[in-house]
Design an enzyme around this catalytic site. Sequence first.
Site, mmCIF file in Angstrom:
data_model
loop_
_atom_site.group_PDB
_atom_site.id
_atom_site.type_symbol
_atom_site.label_atom_id
_atom_site.label_comp_id
_atom_site.label_asym_id
_atom_site.label_seq_id
_atom_site.Cartn_x
_atom_site.Cartn_y
_atom_site.Cartn_z
ATOM 1 N N GLY A 89 5.499 1.959 -5.189
ATOM 2 C CA GLY A 89 5.047 0.641 -5.109
ATOM 3 C C GLY A 89 6.095 -0.150 -5.617
ATOM 4 O O GLY A 89 6.470 -1.259 -5.108
ATOM 5 N N GLY A 102 6.835 6.075 -7.834
ATOM 6 C CA GLY A 102 7.613 4.675 -7.926
ATOM 7 C C GLY A 102 7.882 4.222 -6.690
ATOM 8 O O GLY A 102 8.535 3.216 -6.437
ATOM 9 N N GLY A 160 2.395 7.265 -7.725
ATOM 10 C CA GLY A 160 2.997 7.848 -9.029
ATOM 11 C C GLY A 160 4.101 8.201 -9.079
ATOM 12 O O GLY A 160 4.549 8.966 -9.873
ATOM 13 N N TYR A 197 1.359 -4.577 -12.054
ATOM 14 C CA TYR A 197 1.867 -5.890 -11.772
ATOM 15 C C TYR A 197 2.525 -6.599 -12.921
ATOM 16 O O TYR A 197 3.758 -7.015 -12.905
ATOM 17 C CB TYR A 197 1.209 -6.791 -10.831
ATOM 18 C CG TYR A 197 0.765 -6.105 -9.473
ATOM 19 C CD1 TYR A 197 1.475 -5.212 -8.787
ATOM 20 C CD2 TYR A 197 -0.511 -6.286 -8.927
ATOM 21 C CE1 TYR A 197 1.485 -4.769 -7.508
ATOM 22 C CE2 TYR A 197 -0.816 -5.955 -7.547
ATOM 23 C CZ TYR A 197 0.031 -5.427 -6.925
ATOM 24 O OH TYR A 197 -0.352 -4.743 -5.811
ATOM 25 N N ASN A 238 -9.348 -4.554 -9.548
ATOM 26 C CA ASN A 238 -8.281 -3.780 -9.428
ATOM 27 C C ASN A 238 -7.375 -3.510 -10.271
ATOM 28 O O ASN A 238 -6.305 -4.047 -10.684
ATOM 29 C CB ASN A 238 -7.559 -3.821 -8.085
ATOM 30 C CG ASN A 238 -6.749 -2.674 -7.630
ATOM 31 O OD1 ASN A 238 -6.445 -1.734 -8.453
ATOM 32 N ND2 ASN A 238 -6.197 -2.452 -6.233
ATOM 33 N N TYR A 264 0.936 -1.116 -0.016
ATOM 34 C CA TYR A 264 0.033 -0.183 -0.016
ATOM 35 C C TYR A 264 1.012 1.350 -0.164
ATOM 36 O O TYR A 264 1.871 1.327 0.725
ATOM 37 C CB TYR A 264 -0.876 0.052 1.277
ATOM 38 C CG TYR A 264 -1.699 1.283 1.427
ATOM 39 C CD1 TYR A 264 -3.008 1.497 0.495
ATOM 40 C CD2 TYR A 264 -1.476 2.223 2.338
ATOM 41 C CE1 TYR A 264 -3.747 2.440 0.703
ATOM 42 C CE2 TYR A 264 -2.219 3.399 2.362
ATOM 43 C CZ TYR A 264 -3.237 3.489 1.689
ATOM 44 O OH TYR A 264 -4.005 4.698 1.674
ATOM 45 N N VAL A 265 0.432 2.025 -0.832
ATOM 46 C CA VAL A 265 1.014 3.541 -0.971
ATOM 47 C C VAL A 265 0.127 4.625 -0.688
ATOM 48 O O VAL A 265 -0.978 4.260 -1.489
ATOM 49 C CB VAL A 265 1.798 3.702 -2.148
ATOM 50 C CG1 VAL A 265 2.513 5.139 -2.301
ATOM 51 C CG2 VAL A 265 3.166 2.792 -2.147
#
Length: 161
Positions: A98, A96, A94, A132, A125, A87-88
């Site tokens: 994650g 980087g 946006g 991913y 999602n 989680y971010v």
Amino acid sequence: MSLNIRRVRPGEAGLVLAFIRELAEYEKLSHEVEATEADIADALFGERPQLYCAIAEWDGEPVGFAVWFANFSTFSGRHGIYLEDLYVRPSHRGRGLGKALLVHLAKECVENGWSRLQWAVLDWNAPSIAFYKSLGAVMMDDWTLCRVTGPALTRLAGSAP
């Protein structure tokens, strides 16, 4: 601006729980969060900890996390990482972070000679799925996640073998 990925520290279980709650809200699963700060502290720092957490900091401010534990592949004969939560905070997406957390975990696997980094993603999602896939993740569509909890778990535990 600077990014730092570090291990969670004793005394930060409340921060980890806050991230868990934010993630659950994003996933529309807040009603499922039962964990307490004490539960998280014990899992991370108790007598036999088996849960790990990396914190992403932006200019010294914690803004994301990855919670994971070691799994094992009988096919490869080696351990791997199962990523439970990534989680971010929306305000820092946006940038980087994650990807940086996933790179951190991939390095952990490679450095330990482990065979894989694995996680689940909700099928609705789409932004995360696309992200991913861009990193080389393969969607395991032919596998179905199974879970037994609550009364069903209690019944199963009391069943005759």
